[in-house]
Design a protein around this motif. Structure first.
Motif, PDB file in Angstrom:
ATOM      1  N   MET A 186       0.845  -1.195   0.000  1.00  0.00           N
ATOM      2  CA  MET A 186       0.000   0.000   0.000  1.00  0.00           C
ATOM      3  C   MET A 186       0.879   1.242   0.000  1.00  0.00           C
ATOM      4  SD  MET A 186      -3.201   1.187   0.212  1.00  0.00           S
ATOM      5  CE  MET A 186      -4.140  -0.182   0.869  1.00  0.00           C
ATOM      6  N   ARG A 187       0.642   2.152  -0.935  1.00  0.00           N
ATOM      7  CA  ARG A 187       1.408   3.393  -0.990  1.00  0.00           C
ATOM      8  C   ARG A 187       0.890   4.381   0.048  1.00  0.00           C
ATOM      9  NH1 ARG A 187       4.393   5.113  -5.070  1.00  0.00           N
ATOM     10  NH2 ARG A 187       3.607   7.220  -4.796  1.00  0.00           N
ATOM     11  N   MET A 188       1.837   5.129   0.628  1.00  0.00           N
ATOM     12  CA  MET A 188       1.441   6.215   1.520  1.00  0.00           C
ATOM     13  C   MET A 188       0.908   7.377   0.686  1.00  0.00           C
ATOM     14  SD  MET A 188       2.014   5.156   4.558  1.00  0.00           S
ATOM     15  CE  MET A 188       1.967   6.672   5.516  1.00  0.00           C
ATOM     16  N   PRO A 189      -0.051   8.171   1.230  1.00  0.00           N
ATOM     17  CA  PRO A 189      -0.526   9.350   0.506  1.00  0.00           C
ATOM     18  C   PRO A 189       0.637  10.288   0.224  1.00  0.00           C
ATOM     19  CG  PRO A 189      -1.917   8.880   2.411  1.00  0.00           C
ATOM     20  CD  PRO A 189      -0.714   7.993   2.520  1.00  0.00           C
ATOM     21  N   TRP A 190       0.524  11.030  -0.878  1.00  0.00           N
ATOM     22  CA  TRP A 190       1.589  11.963  -1.237  1.00  0.00           C
ATOM     23  C   TRP A 190       1.743  13.010  -0.153  1.00  0.00           C
ATOM     24  CZ3 TRP A 190       1.271  17.290  -2.147  1.00  0.00           C
ATOM     25  CH2 TRP A 190       2.456  17.864  -2.595  1.00  0.00           C
ATOM     26  N   ARG A 191       2.981  13.362   0.145  1.00  0.00           N
ATOM     27  CA  ARG A 191       3.256  14.458   1.062  1.00  0.00           C
ATOM     28  C   ARG A 191       4.302  15.353   0.424  1.00  0.00           C
ATOM     29  NH1 ARG A 191       8.027  13.940   3.704  1.00  0.00           N
ATOM     30  NH2 ARG A 191       9.061  11.912   3.666  1.00  0.00           N
ATOM     31  N   PRO A 192       4.269  16.664   0.675  1.00  0.00           N
ATOM     32  CA  PRO A 192       5.229  17.566   0.044  1.00  0.00           C
ATOM     33  C   PRO A 192       6.627  17.364   0.594  1.00  0.00           C
ATOM     34  CG  PRO A 192       3.912  18.754   1.654  1.00  0.00           C
ATOM     35  CD  PRO A 192       3.309  17.380   1.534  1.00  0.00           C
ATOM     36  N   HIS A 193       7.601  17.726  -0.212  1.00  0.00           N
ATOM     37  CA  HIS A 193       8.992  17.720   0.225  1.00  0.00           C
ATOM     38  C   HIS A 193       9.188  18.764   1.316  1.00  0.00           C
ATOM     39  CE1 HIS A 193      13.352  17.893   0.069  1.00  0.00           C
ATOM     40  NE2 HIS A 193      13.270  19.204  -0.117  1.00  0.00           N
ATOM     41  N   LEU A 194       9.937  18.413   2.353  1.00  0.00           N
ATOM     42  CA  LEU A 194      10.250  19.344   3.424  1.00  0.00           C
ATOM     43  C   LEU A 194      11.716  19.724   3.333  1.00  0.00           C
ATOM     44  CD1 LEU A 194       8.400  17.569   6.383  1.00  0.00           C
ATOM     45  CD2 LEU A 194       7.560  19.421   4.933  1.00  0.00           C
ATOM     46  N   ARG A 249      10.812  22.011  -6.710  1.00  0.00           N
ATOM     47  CA  ARG A 249      10.043  21.809  -5.472  1.00  0.00           C
ATOM     48  C   ARG A 249       9.001  22.925  -5.326  1.00  0.00           C
ATOM     49  NH1 ARG A 249      10.280  16.597  -3.655  1.00  0.00           N
ATOM     50  NH2 ARG A 249      12.391  15.794  -3.892  1.00  0.00           N
ATOM     51  N   ALA A 250       8.916  23.516  -4.147  1.00  0.00           N
ATOM     52  CA  ALA A 250       7.945  24.579  -3.857  1.00  0.00           C
ATOM     53  C   ALA A 250       6.534  24.133  -4.267  1.00  0.00           C
ATOM     54  CB  ALA A 250       8.357  25.872  -4.539  1.00  0.00           C
ATOM     55  N   ALA A 251       5.820  24.962  -5.028  1.00  0.00           N
ATOM     56  CA  ALA A 251       4.426  24.656  -5.356  1.00  0.00           C
ATOM     57  C   ALA A 251       4.290  23.616  -6.463  1.00  0.00           C
ATOM     58  CB  ALA A 251       3.696  25.931  -5.776  1.00  0.00           C
ATOM     59  N   GLN A 252       5.407  23.293  -7.169  1.00  0.00           N
ATOM     60  CA  GLN A 252       5.293  22.409  -8.333  1.00  0.00           C
ATOM     61  C   GLN A 252       5.575  20.953  -8.005  1.00  0.00           C
ATOM     62  OE1 GLN A 252       7.059  24.080 -11.831  1.00  0.00           O
ATOM     63  NE2 GLN A 252       6.966  22.174 -12.972  1.00  0.00           N
ATOM     64  N   GLN A 253       6.647  20.668  -7.289  1.00  0.00           N
ATOM     65  CA  GLN A 253       6.977  19.303  -6.861  1.00  0.00           C
ATOM     66  C   GLN A 253       6.975  18.320  -8.038  1.00  0.00           C
ATOM     67  OE1 GLN A 253       7.875  18.566  -3.714  1.00  0.00           O
ATOM     68  NE2 GLN A 253       7.399  20.534  -2.807  1.00  0.00           N
ATOM     69  N   SER A 254       7.781  18.616  -9.050  1.00  0.00           N
ATOM     70  CA  SER A 254       7.754  17.791 -10.257  1.00  0.00           C
ATOM     71  C   SER A 254       9.156  17.520 -10.774  1.00  0.00           C
ATOM     72  CB  SER A 254       6.933  18.472 -11.351  1.00  0.00           C
ATOM     73  OG  SER A 254       7.622  19.618 -11.837  1.00  0.00           O
ATOM     74  N   GLY A 255       9.252  16.586 -11.696  1.00  0.00           N
ATOM     75  CA  GLY A 255      10.506  16.264 -12.351  1.00  0.00           C
ATOM     76  C   GLY A 255      10.225  15.460 -13.610  1.00  0.00           C
ATOM     77  N   ALA A 256      11.285  15.163 -14.348  1.00  0.00           N
ATOM     78  CA  ALA A 256      11.170  14.370 -15.579  1.00  0.00           C
ATOM     79  C   ALA A 256      12.064  13.144 -15.469  1.00  0.00           C
ATOM     80  CB  ALA A 256      11.570  15.213 -16.792  1.00  0.00           C
ATOM     81  N   ALA A 257      11.670  12.083 -16.142  1.00  0.00           N
ATOM     82  CA  ALA A 257      12.432  10.834 -16.126  1.00  0.00           C
ATOM     83  C   ALA A 257      13.017  10.554 -17.502  1.00  0.00           C
ATOM     84  CB  ALA A 257      11.535   9.664 -15.703  1.00  0.00           C
ATOM     85  N   GLY A 258      14.221  10.024 -17.514  1.00  0.00           N
ATOM     86  CA  GLY A 258      14.865   9.596 -18.743  1.00  0.00           C
ATOM     87  C   GLY A 258      15.715   8.371 -18.477  1.00  0.00           C
TER      88      GLY A 258
END
Length: 212
Positions: free
Chosen positions: A1-9, A109-118
């Motif tokens: 079971m995955r934990m709910p998403w939480r923001p980076h601290l 990070r901040a409000a976006q919390q995203s990245g790309a995979a390659g």
């Protein structure tokens, strides 16, 4: 079971990270490159130079030339990027041998919390599901313990194996970005695929592969 998403601290330690897919045969390990890997890494890159060239980033005309770096500096640069929380760079190891790399890069990070995979993979081990499972393992970590909310994968329109990979993972098609990246000497159109943490609550990409 995955934990709910939480923001980076800020201040959370996120590197080094070693990931293992023990359900694969043989197991797939994602780990940071080490200076001691130079001979193995140089061999697999040399053997696959022509195979990966059509998908490799290149500098556009007029860009400042980059000075060659030693393998030691290359490993150090990857580690600096990872510890600064701008990337998650792993080599793919199968049976104790390096067979490719998979990276999460461009992390915001901040409000976006995203990245790309390659990724890239040794041609001699293609067709075994290694790349698919390695990318799944990396994205599962990024959207879980890695604290990201969204991961995208951008693929050239003629890169059929990679298009099949994201289809197997069930990533969402977000359309074509024209002249998106400079690849193999020219600006290339890419199709963007993405997934967010909400889409994996209670499951994972690896679980999707095991129970489609």
């Amino acid at each position: 079971m995955r934990m709910p998403w939480r923001p980076h601290l800020d201040g959370e330690a996120r590197w080094p990270v070693v990931l293992r897919d023990l359900s694969a045969t043989p197991p797939i390990v994602l780990r940071p490159l080490r200076v001691a890997d130079e001979r193995d890494w140089q061999r697999v890159r040399r053997d696959n130079a022509a195979y990966v060239q059509p998908w490799e980033p290149t500098l556009p005309p007029g860009s400042p030339a980059r000075a060659p770096v030693t393998f030691r500096q290359f490993v150090r640069d990857l580690d600096v990027e990872a510890r600064a929380d701008r990337a998650m760079p792993w080599c793919i190891e199968v049976g104790g041998r390096i067979v490719g790399q998979v990276h999460l890069f461009g992390i915001v990070r901040a409000a976006q919390q995203s990245g790309a995979a390659g990724y890239w993979l040794d041609e001699s081990v293609t067709g075994q599901g290694i790349a698919t499972r390695a990318v799944a393992l990396a994205i599962d970590h990024a959207l879980g313990a890695g604290g990201l909310h969204r991961v995208e994968v951008n693929i050239r329109l003629d890169n059929v194996p990679s298009l099949r990979l994201v289809e197997r993972l069930g990533l969402r098609d977000e359309g074509v970005r024209q002249r998106f990246l400079h690849i193999d000497g020219a600006w290339r159109d890419h199709r963007s695929f993405a997934i967010t943490a909400e889409e994996l609550v209670g499951t994972s990409l690896l679980a999707r592969l095991s129970h489609p």
